[in-house]
Design a protein around this motif. Structure first.
Motif, short mmCIF file in Angstrom:
data_model
loop_
_atom_site.label_atom_id
_atom_site.label_comp_id
_atom_site.label_asym_id
_atom_site.label_seq_id
_atom_site.Cartn_x
_atom_site.Cartn_y
_atom_site.Cartn_z
N ARG A 52 0.86 -1.19 0.00
CA ARG A 52 0.00 0.00 0.00
C ARG A 52 0.89 1.23 0.00
O ARG A 52 2.04 1.17 0.43
CB ARG A 52 -0.93 0.02 1.22
N GLY A 53 0.38 2.39 -0.47
CA GLY A 53 1.22 3.58 -0.56
C GLY A 53 1.90 3.93 0.73
O GLY A 53 3.09 4.23 0.78
N GLU A 54 1.14 3.86 1.83
CA GLU A 54 1.71 4.30 3.11
C GLU A 54 2.55 3.22 3.76
O GLU A 54 3.27 3.49 4.73
CB GLU A 54 0.59 4.75 4.05
N GLY A 75 -1.68 2.64 -4.52
CA GLY A 75 -1.56 4.05 -4.21
C GLY A 75 -0.63 4.70 -5.23
O GLY A 75 0.11 4.01 -5.93
N VAL A 76 -0.70 6.04 -5.30
CA VAL A 76 0.16 6.74 -6.27
C VAL A 76 1.52 7.05 -5.64
O VAL A 76 2.53 7.10 -6.32
CB VAL A 76 -0.53 8.04 -6.77
N GLY A 77 1.55 7.19 -4.33
CA GLY A 77 2.80 7.51 -3.64
C GLY A 77 3.64 6.28 -3.42
O GLY A 77 3.19 5.30 -2.83
N ALA A 283 -8.11 10.19 1.28
CA ALA A 283 -8.42 11.04 0.12
C ALA A 283 -8.83 10.21 -1.10
O ALA A 283 -9.62 10.65 -1.92
CB ALA A 283 -7.22 11.92 -0.22
N SER A 284 -8.29 9.01 -1.20
CA SER A 284 -8.70 8.16 -2.33
C SER A 284 -9.75 7.14 -1.87
O SER A 284 -10.04 6.17 -2.57
CB SER A 284 -7.48 7.41 -2.89
N GLY A 285 -10.33 7.36 -0.69
CA GLY A 285 -11.18 6.33 -0.09
C GLY A 285 -12.62 6.27 -0.53
O GLY A 285 -13.54 6.42 0.28
C1 8YV Z 1 -3.85 5.47 -0.94
C2 8YV Z 1 -2.14 7.21 -0.92
O1 8YV Z 1 -5.21 5.33 -0.84
O2 8YV Z 1 -2.20 7.06 -3.24
C3 8YV Z 1 -1.48 7.12 -2.25
O3 8YV Z 1 -0.25 7.14 -2.28
O4 8YV Z 1 -1.55 7.54 0.04
C4 8YV Z 1 -3.56 6.92 -0.82
O5 8YV Z 1 -4.22 7.65 -1.82
C5 8YV Z 1 -3.21 4.64 0.14
O6 8YV Z 1 -1.86 4.52 -0.14
C6 8YV Z 1 -3.87 3.28 0.21
O7 8YV Z 1 -3.32 2.52 1.26
#
Ligand code: 8YV
Length: 315
Positions: A52-54, A75-77, A283-285
């Motif tokens: 996951r992004g985080e 995730g985008v990050g 934010a993407s939830g």
């Molecule tokens: C993701 C986020 O929803 O996109 C990213 O990098 O941080 C969030 O938008 C998150 O990473 C999902 O776990």
């Protein structure tokens, strides 16, 4: 044919779990009581990581998987993935851009409106009987026609700016250089100068070692006692100690935050503040976006193992 062994770093919604387990032999890192021992046991067979992004994938996790070929980020990050460790071994990395851009921008605007117009307090004012007992809710601040700054005019920053135009706001932005797609906005190279000229400052740039604490004491002071900081990027882009101090002393007017150092265990000082809006990194939830993200995570993994081009490669 044996299915590729995948390390799943964090939980996904059920609609993702089923197809992921159908396509791969999935090892659930987040369920392991002893994660180091778990990695030592399953690491030698892992060919892909779904994270996951985080959460990302740090060097120790990558090194525990000697057969690792690809890391797919939900995730985008991708700042939590050790890209250098990946480069050293030619490990591919993918993320999920575009499918979440508009949701993240939507929440950024919603956070600005909600905090500036005091909507959380207004809801309580109605529900707790204050309206009937005390009368009119205290006046708040308008948004339309005021000045907005966007720090990072990438995909998400551009969609934020596009939405801000709908509020007839004066929009400036800071990035590595002027963008030819932003001729109707004002480019400001220096984040301090950007902050000094706006009422609402959106932090939307991709996080990296180069952007760490790009919003520090000087930017925060420049935004000032009437200013609002909105962060929908990563906590690491902001000096959180400087932010908390400025919010506590009134040197910064307010902040709307979707990300925090150490999340979900954010600094308790935030909870004592009445000039912040706190959101749980969502934010993407939305159902629609998270379904698209999960599919993209799987599609990238399946493309890799099928020897096909990756859909959204980072590395
Ligand atoms: C993701 C986020 O929803 O996109 C990213 O990098 O941080 C969030 O938008 C998150 O990473 C999902 O776990």
């Amino acid at each position: 044919m044996t299915k590729p062994h995948i390390l799943q770093v964090g939980p996904y919604p059920q609609w993702d779990e089923e197809p992921l387990n159908a396509a791969f032999d999935v090892h659930r890192y987040f369920d392991a009581a002893d994660k180091a021992a778990f990695l030592q046991t399953v690491g030698p067979q892992i060919r892909g990581i779904a994270t996951r992004g985080e959460l990302g994938a740090n060097r120790a996790m990558i090194q525990a998987c000697p057969k690792l070929e690809v890391i797919s980020v939900y995730g985008v990050g991708f700042d939590a993935v050790d890209l250098e460790a990946c480069r050293e071994r030619g490990i591919r990395v993918t993320n999920t851009p575009d499918v979440l851009t508009n949701d993240v921008a939507d929440l950024g605007l919603a956070m600005m409106l909600c905090l500036s117009r005091g909507m959380i307090g207004a809801e309580t004012w109605v529900r707790d009987g204050s309206w009937a007992a005390k009368g009119l809710y205290p006046l708040k601040r308008r948004v339309w026609g005021r000045r907005a700054g966007v720090l990072g005019l990438g995909r998400i920053g551009f969609e934020v700016a596009k939405r801000l135009k709908g509020f007839d706001m004066q929009i400036s932005y800071s990035d590595t250089g002027p963008k030819d797609y932003a001729s109707d906005m004002t480019f400001v190279a220096d984040p301090v100068e950007l902050a000094s000229g706006c009422d609402f400052l959106f932090v939307t740039l991709a996080a990296s070692a180069a952007t760490r604490h790009i919003v520090g004491e000087k930017v925060i002071a420049a935004l000032g006692a009437e200013g609002m900081l909105i962060n929908i990027s990563r906590a690491s882009n902001i000096d959180e100690e400087a932010l908390l101090s400025a919010l506590e002393t009134g040197k910064l007017g307010s902040a709307a935050l979707d990300v925090f150092e150490g999340e979900p265990k954010l600094n308790p000082r935030f909870l004592a503040l009445d000039n912040v809006l706190l959101q749980p990194h969502h934010a993407s939830g939305t159902i629609e976006t998270r379904q698209a993200m999960g599919k993209l995570v799987r599609d990238n993994l399946m493309a890799h193992f099928a020897g096909q081009p990756l859909l959204t490669p980072v590395l």
